[in-house]
Design a protein around this motif. Structure first.
Motif, mmCIF file in Angstrom:
data_model
loop_
_atom_site.group_PDB
_atom_site.id
_atom_site.type_symbol
_atom_site.label_atom_id
_atom_site.label_comp_id
_atom_site.label_asym_id
_atom_site.label_seq_id
_atom_site.Cartn_x
_atom_site.Cartn_y
_atom_site.Cartn_z
ATOM 1 N N MET A 36 0.839 -1.206 0.000
ATOM 2 C CA MET A 36 0.000 0.000 0.000
ATOM 3 C C MET A 36 0.873 1.254 0.000
ATOM 4 N N THR A 37 1.935 1.239 0.799
ATOM 5 C CA THR A 37 2.843 2.388 0.818
ATOM 6 C C THR A 37 3.419 2.630 -0.573
ATOM 7 N N LEU A 38 3.897 1.541 -1.178
ATOM 8 C CA LEU A 38 4.529 1.682 -2.493
ATOM 9 C C LEU A 38 3.528 2.066 -3.573
ATOM 10 N N SER A 39 2.274 1.588 -3.445
ATOM 11 C CA SER A 39 1.353 1.862 -4.542
ATOM 12 C C SER A 39 0.954 3.344 -4.575
ATOM 13 N N ILE A 40 1.172 4.056 -3.497
ATOM 14 C CA ILE A 40 0.957 5.511 -3.562
ATOM 15 C C ILE A 40 1.973 6.118 -4.539
ATOM 16 N N TYR A 41 3.176 5.589 -4.489
ATOM 17 C CA TYR A 41 4.215 5.970 -5.465
ATOM 18 C C TYR A 41 3.764 5.583 -6.873
ATOM 19 N N ILE A 52 -0.698 12.161 -18.598
ATOM 20 C CA ILE A 52 -0.186 13.096 -19.610
ATOM 21 C C ILE A 52 0.715 12.408 -20.616
ATOM 22 N N GLY A 53 0.917 11.093 -20.436
ATOM 23 C CA GLY A 53 1.679 10.342 -21.437
ATOM 24 C C GLY A 53 3.154 10.670 -21.469
ATOM 25 N N VAL A 54 3.711 11.043 -20.311
ATOM 26 C CA VAL A 54 5.133 11.364 -20.266
ATOM 27 C C VAL A 54 5.857 10.276 -19.493
ATOM 28 N N MET A 55 6.896 9.716 -20.096
ATOM 29 C CA MET A 55 7.624 8.647 -19.432
ATOM 30 C C MET A 55 8.879 9.217 -18.795
ATOM 31 N N SER A 56 8.903 9.159 -17.464
ATOM 32 C CA SER A 56 10.070 9.627 -16.717
ATOM 33 C C SER A 56 10.834 8.419 -16.216
ATOM 34 N N LEU A 57 12.138 8.529 -16.196
ATOM 35 C CA LEU A 57 12.955 7.486 -15.573
ATOM 36 C C LEU A 57 13.671 8.077 -14.359
ATOM 37 N N GLY A 58 13.048 9.095 -13.765
ATOM 38 C CA GLY A 58 13.707 9.750 -12.641
ATOM 39 C C GLY A 58 12.826 9.875 -11.419
ATOM 40 N N HIS A 59 11.724 9.114 -11.410
ATOM 41 C CA HIS A 59 10.802 9.307 -10.297
ATOM 42 C C HIS A 59 11.349 8.850 -8.957
ATOM 43 N N ALA A 60 12.377 7.998 -8.968
ATOM 44 C CA ALA A 60 12.972 7.611 -7.685
ATOM 45 C C ALA A 60 13.445 8.851 -6.932
ATOM 46 N N ALA A 61 13.837 9.879 -7.680
ATOM 47 C CA ALA A 61 14.286 11.114 -7.040
ATOM 48 C C ALA A 61 13.155 11.744 -6.233
ATOM 49 N N LEU A 62 11.922 11.626 -6.731
ATOM 50 C CA LEU A 62 10.788 12.211 -6.011
ATOM 51 C C LEU A 62 10.482 11.397 -4.757
ATOM 52 N N PHE A 63 10.521 10.083 -4.913
ATOM 53 C CA PHE A 63 10.344 9.202 -3.756
ATOM 54 C C PHE A 63 11.412 9.519 -2.714
ATOM 55 N N ALA A 64 12.654 9.652 -3.204
ATOM 56 C CA ALA A 64 13.781 9.921 -2.301
ATOM 57 C C ALA A 64 13.632 11.268 -1.611
ATOM 58 N N ALA A 65 13.166 12.265 -2.366
ATOM 59 C CA ALA A 65 13.007 13.594 -1.759
ATOM 60 C C ALA A 65 11.994 13.519 -0.624
ATOM 61 N N GLY A 66 10.915 12.755 -0.835
ATOM 62 C CA GLY A 66 9.926 12.571 0.221
ATOM 63 C C GLY A 66 10.530 11.858 1.418
ATOM 64 N N MET A 67 11.308 10.834 1.145
ATOM 65 C CA MET A 67 11.896 10.022 2.208
ATOM 66 C C MET A 67 12.934 10.823 3.001
ATOM 67 N N TYR A 68 13.885 11.441 2.284
ATOM 68 C CA TYR A 68 14.914 12.217 2.994
ATOM 69 C C TYR A 68 14.312 13.454 3.641
ATOM 70 N N SER A 223 4.620 8.829 -0.537
ATOM 71 C CA SER A 223 5.034 7.437 -0.422
ATOM 72 C C SER A 223 6.425 7.331 0.204
ATOM 73 N N GLY A 224 7.341 8.172 -0.284
ATOM 74 C CA GLY A 224 8.697 8.176 0.277
ATOM 75 C C GLY A 224 8.694 8.569 1.746
ATOM 76 N N ALA A 225 7.883 9.577 2.083
ATOM 77 C CA ALA A 225 7.831 10.035 3.474
ATOM 78 C C ALA A 225 7.281 8.927 4.371
ATOM 79 N N LEU A 226 6.295 8.182 3.862
ATOM 80 C CA LEU A 226 5.756 7.084 4.667
ATOM 81 C C LEU A 226 6.821 6.003 4.889
ATOM 82 N N GLN A 227 7.655 5.794 3.876
ATOM 83 C CA GLN A 227 8.766 4.851 4.050
ATOM 84 C C GLN A 227 9.570 5.258 5.294
ATOM 85 N N ALA A 228 9.883 6.554 5.402
ATOM 86 C CA ALA A 228 10.664 7.019 6.551
ATOM 87 C C ALA A 228 9.853 6.911 7.845
ATOM 88 N N LEU A 229 8.605 7.315 7.784
ATOM 89 C CA LEU A 229 7.841 7.497 9.025
ATOM 90 C C LEU A 229 7.155 6.225 9.499
#
Ligand SMILES: Nc1ncnc2c1ncn2[C@@H]1O[C@H](COP(=O)(O)OP(=O)(O)OP(=O)(O)O)[C@@H](O)[C@H]1O
Ligand SMILES: [Mg+2]
Lengths: 316, 237
Positions: A36-41, A52-68, A223-229
């Motif tokens: 459930m935590t991950l599926s928010i990501y 919007i049909g945009v493929m990003s290969l950098g979303h881990a950075a957003l997860f990480a920003a939430g987590m850190y 999602s990242g913040a929940l990983q931390a918290l």
């Protein structure tokens, strides 16, 4: 194009998860909480990928920003989990504006590379400033300062994880469902269909991309913040390329129905992944082929989703 | 107001690699007029449309709209000024319904499109019964009519229509004719089409293009235009 109450039909998923709670043994319960935590990501990724049909290969950075963001706030500013959640989301949104800015300038494979480089930069920074981030080893947060700590007088850690991630997931499902029924959601689809046409109608497509990325940032960051918290741990292990590719797999497997697909895809990939862990290599291959087959099949499941009252995001 | 140019293209050139699609082309479109543009395949008609609406940047020359130079304006800024475009190959949003497509166009351009206006436009274009259909389910002709409806709902000052009758059935052409006739005087239209009779019957003036140039501009039923049309098509054939 005003959202209606019926647009909230996808909330059956969280309801089912709530109903399943008393039936689940300990391990599946923990796995479900994790998923459930991950599926928010996964929902966060789907906003960019399917809406919007945009493929990003950098979303881990957003997860990480939430987590850190959440983790470092807890350690250095104050042990207030709600503020830490907000700090995590805020850092992810700021970073999402950067990715969104890239998306407004470059497209397709170039954007994939640009976002990949951006998230690798965050990864390397997390390794380099290891006295702050804990590097590869990561940092363990003090339990009392996290969400599970706050709820400890009321319930066991495992239950707190289950319910807090369920609550957040419900909010994500409701938010994405309302969004996709709203005028903004329609504009997102129009952007995906034909950006130039939308521009020639007088719409600011760069602003629309920034908006989509910031919505994506809110979800990925939460999602990242929940990983931390919830798990009291932050570490660079969550920032690598693999963590950017995973949501691509989830949202592909889950299919184009943005209200339910991101959860189903994340569930399926993680459950199969969990089952496959104990298997010999050959069986893992079978699981992989099964996933590919399933992701093809989701494109053909329109009638099931229509029965559930879910509208599709992506037109083939 | 009819004698004031709404838009002028001044000595506009555009080439694609070695192909000169527009060569020093100049034309004026007056407020409220329907200007027909006729010419054989490859004459440069769509390129002209592109430089007017801003999807193409000319290599040389200027585009002036109501006395300001908009040559460097983006497509979006031009839309905000009230310049609308319907494409030779219709472009609508396939994942959205007919109603949603139209509704996205309503609030744009100079604004003013309303829910009532949406229904009325849909009825007039014969799309009234199709409002809840996904645009991807429409026939080619219906998509074209939808794109035209969207353009009209953005209440443009200038509407550039690139071959609006291509792929339309006879009845649809007739209703498009009557819609355009109803617009006469309210907005300016650049009407690019291969159906000479359709263009001539609707336009006050017709411009004939060939090989990137205007070879004649004049009264729709005038002798010059008639001869030029004949020659352009004959030489090409
Ligand atoms: N994007 C492009 N790339 C290369 N060449 C182009 C491009 N667009 C147009 N051309 C060429 O420029 C010339 C003019 O094309 P244009 O599309 O303006 O003609 P047209 O009058 O609209 O023709 P048609 O009646 O076939 O639509 C043609 O020779 C065409 O091949
Ligand atoms: Mg053309």
């Amino acid at each position: 194009m005003r959202p209606r109450l019926s647009n909230l039909a996808p909330l059956v998923i969280p309801l089912l998860l709530a109903a399943a709670y008393p039936l689940l043994p300990e391990y599946p319960k923990a796995l479900a909480a994790r998923i459930m935590t991950l599926s928010i990501y996964s929902y966060g990724y789907a906003v960019c990928f399917h809406m919007i049909g945009v493929m990003s290969l950098g979303h881990a950075a957003l997860f990480a920003a939430g987590m850190y963001g959440a983790g470092l706030y807890t350690i250095h500013v104050s042990p207030d989990p709600l503020m830490a959640l907000a700090a995590g989301i805020a850092s992810a949104v700021s970073l999402s504006l950067l990715l969104g800015g890239l998306a407004a300038r470059v497209r397709g494979p170039y954007l994939m590379i640009a976002t990949l480089l951006a998230s690798q930069t965050i990864y390397l920074a997390a390794l380099h400033f290891n006295e702050v981030t804990g590097g590869e080893q990561g940092l363990v947060l003090e339990r009392e300062a996290t969400l599970v700590g706050v709820f400890r007088p009321l319930m066991a850690e495992a239950d707190a994880r289950y319910f807090i991630s369920l609550l957040t997931l419900s909010a994500a499902v409701a938010g994405v469902s309302l969004l996709s029924a709203s005028r903004l959601g329609k504009l997102f689809l129009a952007l995906r269909d034909d950006e130039e046409k939308l521009e020639s109608l007088g719409y600011n497509t760069s602003l629309l991309k920034l908006t989509a990325f910031s919505v994506s940032g809110v979800l990925s960051g939460a999602s990242g913040a929940l990983q931390a918290l919830l798990y009291s741990y932050v570490g660079a292990g969550y920032v690598g390329i693999f963590n950017s590719v995973e949501p691509v797999l989830w949202t592909l497997v889950g299919g184009p129905y943005v209200q339910v697909g991101p959860f189903l895809g994340c569930l399926l990939v993680n459950v199969l992944g969990d089952l496959a862990r104990g298997l010999p290599r050959g069986h893992v291959l079978v699981v992989g082929v099964g996933l590919v087959a399933f992701s093809f099949a989701t494109g053909r499941l329109g009638w099931v989703y229509r029965l559930l009252g879910v509208s599709r995001g992506r037109e083939e | 107001m009819k004698n004031r140019p709404l838009l002028s293209a001044r000595r506009v050139s555009k080439s694609f690699g070695g192909v000169q699609a527009l060569v020093d082309a100049s034309i004026e479109i007056m407020e409220g007029e329907i200007l027909g543009v006729i010419g054989p395949n490859g004459a440069g008609k769509s390129t002209l449309a592109g430089v007017i609406v801003g999807s193409l940047r000319p290599d040389r020359g200027q585009i002036i709209f109501r006395d300001s130079d908009i040559t460097k304006y983006s497509r979006r800024r031009r839309a905000e000024l009230g310049i609308a475009h319907t494409h030779q190959i219709p472009r609508v949003f396939p994942s959205l319904t007919v109603r949603e497509n139209m509704s996205l166009a309503c609030s744009r351009g100079l604004g003013g499109g309303t829910e009532d206006g949406l229904h009325e436009t849909a009825e007039r274009l014969g799309l009234g019964g199709l409002l809840s259909l996904k645009a991807s389910q429409l026939s080619h002709g219906q998509m074209r009519l939808l794109e035209i409806g969207m353009a009209l709902l953005s209440s443009p000052r200038l509407l550039v229509m690139d071959e609006p009758t291509q792929g339309l059935a006879g009845g649809e052409v007739a209703s498009l004719s009557s819609i355009l006739r109803g617009l006469a005087g309210k907005l300016a239209v650049v009407l690019i089409d291969h159906r000479v009779d359709f263009v001539v019957s609707l336009s006050e003036r017709v411009a004939v293009m060939n090989l990137g140039r205007f070879v004649a501009v004049g009264a729709a039923r005038g002798r010059d235009v008639g001869l030029a049309i004949e020659e352009a098509y004959l030489r090409w054939a």
